[in-house]
Design an enzyme around this catalytic site. Structure first.
Site, PDB file in Angstrom:
ATOM      1  N   LEU A  30       0.819  -1.213   0.000  1.00  0.00           N
ATOM      2  CA  LEU A  30       0.000   0.000   0.000  1.00  0.00           C
ATOM      3  C   LEU A  30       0.854   1.265   0.000  1.00  0.00           C
ATOM      4  O   LEU A  30       1.889   1.335   0.655  1.00  0.00           O
ATOM      5  CB  LEU A  30      -0.925   0.019   1.223  1.00  0.00           C
ATOM      6  N   GLU A  32       0.352   5.855  -0.855  1.00  0.00           N
ATOM      7  CA  GLU A  32      -0.580   6.969  -0.736  1.00  0.00           C
ATOM      8  C   GLU A  32      -1.728   6.877  -1.760  1.00  0.00           C
ATOM      9  O   GLU A  32      -2.846   7.307  -1.471  1.00  0.00           O
ATOM     10  CB  GLU A  32       0.203   8.283  -0.842  1.00  0.00           C
ATOM     11  N   HIS A  34      -3.258   4.146  -2.843  1.00  0.00           N
ATOM     12  CA  HIS A  34      -4.277   3.251  -2.250  1.00  0.00           C
ATOM     13  C   HIS A  34      -4.993   3.955  -1.093  1.00  0.00           C
ATOM     14  O   HIS A  34      -6.205   3.819  -0.924  1.00  0.00           O
ATOM     15  CB  HIS A  34      -3.627   1.970  -1.715  1.00  0.00           C
ATOM     16  N   GLN A  58      -3.337 -12.314 -13.602  1.00  0.00           N
ATOM     17  CA  GLN A  58      -3.221 -11.112 -14.431  1.00  0.00           C
ATOM     18  C   GLN A  58      -1.779 -10.778 -14.783  1.00  0.00           C
ATOM     19  O   GLN A  58      -1.514  -9.818 -15.490  1.00  0.00           O
ATOM     20  CB  GLN A  58      -3.909  -9.918 -13.767  1.00  0.00           C
ATOM     21  N   GLN A 152      -8.121  -0.356 -16.801  1.00  0.00           N
ATOM     22  CA  GLN A 152      -8.656  -1.374 -15.879  1.00  0.00           C
ATOM     23  C   GLN A 152     -10.041  -0.962 -15.390  1.00  0.00           C
ATOM     24  O   GLN A 152     -10.971  -1.781 -15.341  1.00  0.00           O
ATOM     25  CB  GLN A 152      -7.705  -1.517 -14.698  1.00  0.00           C
TER      26      GLN A 152
HETATM   27  P1  AMP Z   1      -2.942  -2.160  -7.305  1.00  0.00           P
HETATM   28  O1  AMP Z   1      -2.687  -2.572  -5.910  1.00  0.00           O
HETATM   29  O2  AMP Z   1      -1.771  -1.536  -7.977  1.00  0.00           O
HETATM   30  O3  AMP Z   1      -3.611  -3.226  -8.126  1.00  0.00           O
HETATM   31  O4  AMP Z   1      -4.007  -0.975  -7.212  1.00  0.00           O
HETATM   32  C1  AMP Z   1      -5.185  -1.110  -6.494  1.00  0.00           C
HETATM   33  C2  AMP Z   1      -6.065   0.078  -6.780  1.00  0.00           C
HETATM   34  O5  AMP Z   1      -5.387   1.273  -6.418  1.00  0.00           O
HETATM   35  C3  AMP Z   1      -6.410   0.211  -8.285  1.00  0.00           C
HETATM   36  O6  AMP Z   1      -7.763   0.639  -8.419  1.00  0.00           O
HETATM   37  C4  AMP Z   1      -5.450   1.266  -8.738  1.00  0.00           C
HETATM   38  O7  AMP Z   1      -5.916   2.000  -9.851  1.00  0.00           O
HETATM   39  C5  AMP Z   1      -5.385   2.154  -7.511  1.00  0.00           C
HETATM   40  N1  AMP Z   1      -4.164   2.940  -7.537  1.00  0.00           N
HETATM   41  C6  AMP Z   1      -2.894   2.513  -7.658  1.00  0.00           C
HETATM   42  N2  AMP Z   1      -2.039   3.546  -7.711  1.00  0.00           N
HETATM   43  C7  AMP Z   1      -2.796   4.671  -7.633  1.00  0.00           C
HETATM   44  C8  AMP Z   1      -2.510   6.070  -7.654  1.00  0.00           C
HETATM   45  N3  AMP Z   1      -1.273   6.528  -7.759  1.00  0.00           N
HETATM   46  N4  AMP Z   1      -3.548   6.937  -7.544  1.00  0.00           N
HETATM   47  C9  AMP Z   1      -4.828   6.480  -7.450  1.00  0.00           C
HETATM   48  N5  AMP Z   1      -5.158   5.184  -7.423  1.00  0.00           N
HETATM   49  C10 AMP Z   1      -4.157   4.291  -7.520  1.00  0.00           C
END
Ligand code: AMP
Length: 288
Positions: A30, A32, A34, A58, A152
């Site tokens: 996690l 910022e 997230h 994936q 996504q």
């Molecule tokens: P991940 O853990 O990378 O699969 O991301 C989980 C969720 O967090 C997804 O909906 C991502 O689009 C979102 N997310 C990841 N990085 C960011 C970011 N920098 N700003 C906003 N949402 C994010």
């Protein structure tokens, strides 16, 4: 905060939970970005569920799955501080039991272009399958996704509409570091010099946005500007595209809102980013 490992435990915990339920699916590590999704979920729901699951289906690149950062104890601390009520952190066998044979397949440009073309169609099929499984397990009122992964979110909206799943999908803005680089678990893999060079990514997107604001509408010219901003830092472009924000069809003339999306490699680390751009509204003729 409860931490549960099985769908049965999750359902038992959520059976008595106060609604509305907000859900933030993640692969952990996690940051910022997230946390900004969790804050939005916290402010709009009585119960907040976070899932942490590095989804093997994936990943289409050898070694990428193994290299993905994992730190559940730290994630749990951050989740508790963010006011999460329930963490669902299953083992792979819980979501993919022996004999697993069902995949949610998504076709068409939304899934087959950009990330789908670069990573192979198994990527979004893997995303769609795990998201449907998680949505069925959590049964949230709203699920929160980041604009950082714009395609996504588009795929997830398509799947939810096509399968008639009773959940609202909310898109949250991309959270960025002070130099504009989109926050990502992958940034931790960048060597310090590559992390510095990565600032050319938001700069390239900003160059395209500024050129549109200045009246340039031709996608070819806009993409050339973006490419040269990336080349100036020696960043290898996998794709840079100007597309319709809903269908992902290629747009040649920026005469309406578009999505500018890219994937690049910086020192061997694959990064994606995007921005939405709307062309300036022409001044209305005098007297109207
Ligand atoms: P991940 O853990 O990378 O699969 O991301 C989980 C969720 O967090 C997804 O909906 C991502 O689009 C979102 N997310 C990841 N990085 C960011 C970011 N920098 N700003 C906003 N949402 C994010």
């Amino acid at each position: 905060m409860r931490v549960v490992r099985t769908i049965a435990q999750l359902r038992a915990v959520l059976a008595g939970a106060e609604r509305p339920v907000g859900f933030v699916p993640t692969m952990g590590a996690l940051h910022e970005g997230h946390l900004s999704l969790l804050r939005t979920a916290r402010s709009g729901n009585s119960t907040v569920v976070l899932s942490i699951f590095v989804n093997p289906t994936q990943f289409t690149e050898a070694g990428d799955l193994d290299a993905y950062p994992r730190d559940e104890p730290r994630d749990r601390e951050l989740a508790a501080a963010a006011g999460v009520d329930v963490v669902f952190a299953p083992e792979p066998g819980e979501l993919y039991p022996d004999g697993f044979a069902t995949t949610v397949g998504v076709s068409g440009r939304v899934a087959e272009s950009l990330e789908g073309a670069a990573r192979g169609r198994a990527h979004f099929d893997g995303v769609a399958t795990v998201v449907v499984k998680l949505l069925l397990a959590v049964a949230p009122d709203t699920a929160y996704f980041g604009a950082k992964d714009a395609q996504q979110a588009i795929v997830v909206r398509r799947v939810v509409a096509d399968l008639g799943l009773p959940v609202r999908i909310e898109l949250c803005p991309t959270s960025r570091d002070p130099d504009g680089v989109a926050r990502s678990s992958r940034n931790a893999r960048l060597a310090p010099e590559d992390r510095r060079r990565a600032a050319a990514i938001p700069r390239a997107l900003g160059t395209v946005r500024d050129a549109v604001a200045g009246g340039e509408t031709g996608s070819a010219a806009l993409l050339a500007l973006g490419r040269s901003a990336l080349a100036a830092e020696g960043i290898e472009v996998e794709y840079l595209a100007i597309v319709d924000p809903e269908t992902l069809d290629v747009v040649d003339e920026v005469d309406r809102p578009v999505l500018v999306a890219l994937a690049v490699r910086v020192g061997g680390v694959r990064l994606i980013d995007n921005i939405g751009i709307a062309p300036p509204v022409p001044p209305s003729p005098r007297g109207e």
